[in-house]
Design a protein around this motif. Structure first.
Motif, PDB file in Angstrom:
ATOM      1  N   GLN B  91      56.093  -4.249  34.327  1.00  0.00           N
ATOM      2  CA  GLN B  91      57.121  -4.632  33.338  1.00  0.00           C
ATOM      3  C   GLN B  91      56.665  -5.850  32.529  1.00  0.00           C
ATOM      4  OE1 GLN B  91      60.222  -4.846  36.357  1.00  0.00           O
ATOM      5  NE2 GLN B  91      61.384  -3.229  35.314  1.00  0.00           N
ATOM      6  N   ARG B  92      56.084  -6.841  33.205  1.00  0.00           N
ATOM      7  CA  ARG B  92      55.566  -8.021  32.507  1.00  0.00           C
ATOM      8  C   ARG B  92      54.518  -7.621  31.482  1.00  0.00           C
ATOM      9  NH1 ARG B  92      54.701 -10.620  37.557  1.00  0.00           N
ATOM     10  NH2 ARG B  92      52.493 -10.803  37.102  1.00  0.00           N
ATOM     11  N   THR B  97      52.629  -7.188  25.884  1.00  0.00           N
ATOM     12  CA  THR B  97      51.791  -6.479  24.913  1.00  0.00           C
ATOM     13  C   THR B  97      52.618  -5.676  23.925  1.00  0.00           C
ATOM     14  OG1 THR B  97      51.643  -4.599  26.375  1.00  0.00           O
ATOM     15  CG2 THR B  97      49.898  -6.235  26.576  1.00  0.00           C
ATOM     16  N   HIS B  98      53.921  -5.888  23.865  1.00  0.00           N
ATOM     17  CA  HIS B  98      54.806  -5.105  23.002  1.00  0.00           C
ATOM     18  C   HIS B  98      54.654  -3.612  23.290  1.00  0.00           C
ATOM     19  CE1 HIS B  98      55.818  -8.686  20.772  1.00  0.00           C
ATOM     20  NE2 HIS B  98      54.541  -8.989  20.785  1.00  0.00           N
ATOM     21  N   GLY B  99      54.709  -3.267  24.565  1.00  0.00           N
ATOM     22  CA  GLY B  99      54.590  -1.875  24.978  1.00  0.00           C
ATOM     23  C   GLY B  99      55.887  -1.109  24.793  1.00  0.00           C
ATOM     24  N   CYS B 139      58.552   5.501  19.213  1.00  0.00           N
ATOM     25  CA  CYS B 139      58.442   4.296  18.380  1.00  0.00           C
ATOM     26  C   CYS B 139      57.038   3.729  18.286  1.00  0.00           C
ATOM     27  CB  CYS B 139      59.323   3.169  18.915  1.00  0.00           C
ATOM     28  SG  CYS B 139      61.035   3.539  19.209  1.00  0.00           S
ATOM     29  N   THR B 140      56.421   3.494  19.428  1.00  0.00           N
ATOM     30  CA  THR B 140      55.280   2.569  19.429  1.00  0.00           C
ATOM     31  C   THR B 140      53.986   3.139  18.883  1.00  0.00           C
ATOM     32  OG1 THR B 140      54.615   3.271  21.633  1.00  0.00           O
ATOM     33  CG2 THR B 140      56.127   1.403  21.499  1.00  0.00           C
ATOM     34  N   GLY B 141      53.837   4.460  18.876  1.00  0.00           N
ATOM     35  CA  GLY B 141      52.517   5.001  18.558  1.00  0.00           C
ATOM     36  C   GLY B 141      51.563   4.816  19.722  1.00  0.00           C
ATOM     37  N   HIS B 147      47.709  -0.794  25.790  1.00  0.00           N
ATOM     38  CA  HIS B 147      47.375  -2.201  26.081  1.00  0.00           C
ATOM     39  C   HIS B 147      48.112  -2.673  27.332  1.00  0.00           C
ATOM     40  CE1 HIS B 147      46.414  -2.786  21.531  1.00  0.00           C
ATOM     41  NE2 HIS B 147      45.409  -2.259  22.192  1.00  0.00           N
ATOM     42  N   ALA B 148      49.367  -2.264  27.457  1.00  0.00           N
ATOM     43  CA  ALA B 148      50.171  -2.685  28.611  1.00  0.00           C
ATOM     44  C   ALA B 148      49.557  -2.188  29.918  1.00  0.00           C
ATOM     45  CB  ALA B 148      51.606  -2.174  28.476  1.00  0.00           C
TER      46      ALA B 148
END
Lengths: 306, 165
Positions: B91-92, B97-99, B139-141, B147-148
């Protein structure tokens, strides 16, 4: 997206399960991993009156090997095809097929018997069963019988199973030395059902192909065994195989479905390519194994990721 | 229709529910146990939003009936973090990383990634993408999510090295 109401039965033995199927007949559906049945029920494409959940029948899970045959219990999860060393070493094609089945969350629940009984010709395990001449073991209160894979898959989502019969296991031959196995698929997105694919095995002895198995995925209403391609391969020099031509021959007479995802001609093209690709990989592995018989690819892979 | 008793352990606590057999595990968690962190997107096994751990393995809770979970141990997203101040490392990693953007799919991703890293502690990018393929995000693509997972794998290895060293 909610299933219609049903009566829920949870037998704890095969005897109890087949007794229920005998009593309930057509109105009952067997629930194994549920990864195909539950969506069908959620979309109300099916609304069985009775669900016979076989997940508590421990005797249905797991694999055993004897006399050159691997018996995989119907409730063996797809995940076990990748992780169970006995399965991986005995019938490597099962382990090669498994990563193509859905996603890992699906493979944690989905079962071998469920995939066979569901009989989706675009699925992997039916093609593997047909390619390897597997036998499907089924039980009812009338007794037990084995059905050859070639006779088991009758039509789209249709099998030779009677309504009172339960798939209890699949029996697959264990091939000898110098073998290679591979599955190649083309899907729009990873984990989707393949537009076309092939599951192949070859055995090489002294530089010659002595055995070949080619199962085609998504190329018809049932999983197809490419016997002509197998005949061309058998006896051929392993170094001088024209893979592209064998791929084309394998699909030439087939009439795959045409839909929004791809035309029949496109699927045939993909089927030929996937056959060539899978055969190429299988041959490379078989030839490597002939040189280093001590190490199977599965062992090499396990060593690489340990 | 006859309702049935289901006894199960959810996030470490013994729970009981009385449900119709046709009720999915996802609906049991949300409606009977009030655990609405498990999201339902498609309800037919495609989107992965409802992913939970069943006896430690990631499964789609919309593709199981609640009655089937009788006697099992379930971990939902609520079970990953004790409170908002102590998020799990996965979760962190998503936070840093804006996951996530809207967050609807995030519980499913977080659970899937938690299970994935148990199996593949040091994944390549290809393995990460393969591991994420069972969850959809509109949303994120996916870049931030990849990255997360990379960050979570690193954090996890560092944490294990610390505890073992």
């Amino acid at each position: 997206m909610k299933a219609a109401a049903f009566d829920y039965h949870v037998p704890e033995s095969v005897d109890a399960a087949v007794a229920l199927l005998a009593e309930l007949g057509d109105e009952a559906k067997v629930l194994a991993g549920g990864q195909s049945l539950v969506p069908v029920m959620a979309m109300r494409l099916g609304r069985p009156e009775h669900i016979v959940d076989v997940n508590r029948i421990e005797a249905l899970a797991g694999a055993t090997r004897s006399n050159g045959t691997l018996r995989v219990g119907a409730l063996t999860r797809h995940r076990a095809l990748e992780t169970d060393v006995l399965i991986r070493d005995s019938v490597p094609l099962l382990a090669r097929a498994a990563p193509h089945i859905g996603h890992f969350q699906i493979r944690n629940r989905g079962t071998v018997g469920g995939s066979l009984a569901h009989a989706d010709s675009a699925a992997e395990l039916p093609a593997v069963a047909v390619a390897l001449d597997a036998e499907i073991e089924v039980r009812s209160t009338r007794g037990s019988r084995r059905i050859r894979a070639a006779d088991f898959f009758v039509s789209i989502f249709m099998t030779a199973l009677e309504p009172d019969e339960l798939v209890t296991a699949v029996h697959l031959p264990v091939w000898g030395r110098g073998c290679g196995f591979a599955v190649a698929e083309f899907a729009r997105r990873h984990g989707d059902f393949a537009l076309a694919g092939a599951a192949c095995g070859v055995q090489v002895d002294g530089g010659r192909i002595v055995r070949a198995a080619v199962g085609l995925i998504g190329m018809g209403s049932v999983p197809v065994r490419a016997r002509l391609a197998e005949q061309t391969l058998t006896g051929a020099d392993a170094h001088e195989v024209d893979l592209a031509s064998i791929g084309r021959d394998a699909v030439a007479a087939l009439d795959p479905p045409s839909d929004t995802h791809g035309s029949a001609a496109y699927r045939r093209h993909l089927g030929a390519q996937m056959t060539a690709r899978a055969l190429g990989r299988a041959l490379a592995e078989a030839q490597g194994q002939e040189r280093n018989p001590g190490q199977s690819q599965a062992q090499a892979e396990a060593g690489g990721t340990a | 229709m006859t309702e049935m008793d289901v006894n199960l352990i959810v996030n470490g606590e013994r729970c009981r529910a009385r449900v119709e057999p046709r009720k999915t595990l996802a609906d049991l968690l949300r409606e009977d146990l009030g655990l609405t962190g498990t999201h339902l997107g498609c309800e037919h096994g495609v989107c992965g939003s409802c992913t939970v751990l069943l006896d430690g393995l990631a499964v789609r809770s919309c593709l199981m009936f609640g009655v089937q979970a009788d006697g099992s141990e379930v971990t939902s997203v609520e079970g990953l973090a004790g409170d908002p101040e102590s998020l799990s490392l996965v979760q962190r990693a998503f936070q840093e990383t804006h996951g996530l953007q809207c967050g609807f799919c995030t519980p499913g991703f977080v659970i899937s990634v938690t299970a994935f890293l148990e199996d593949v502690p040091d994944p390549t990018d290809e393995q990460i993408r393969d591991g994420l393929s069972g969850n959809l995000c509109r949303c994120t693509g996916y870049q931030g999510i990849v990255h997360a997972v990379r960050l979570a794998a690193r954090l996890r290895r560092e944490e294990r090295a610390e505890t073992s060293g």
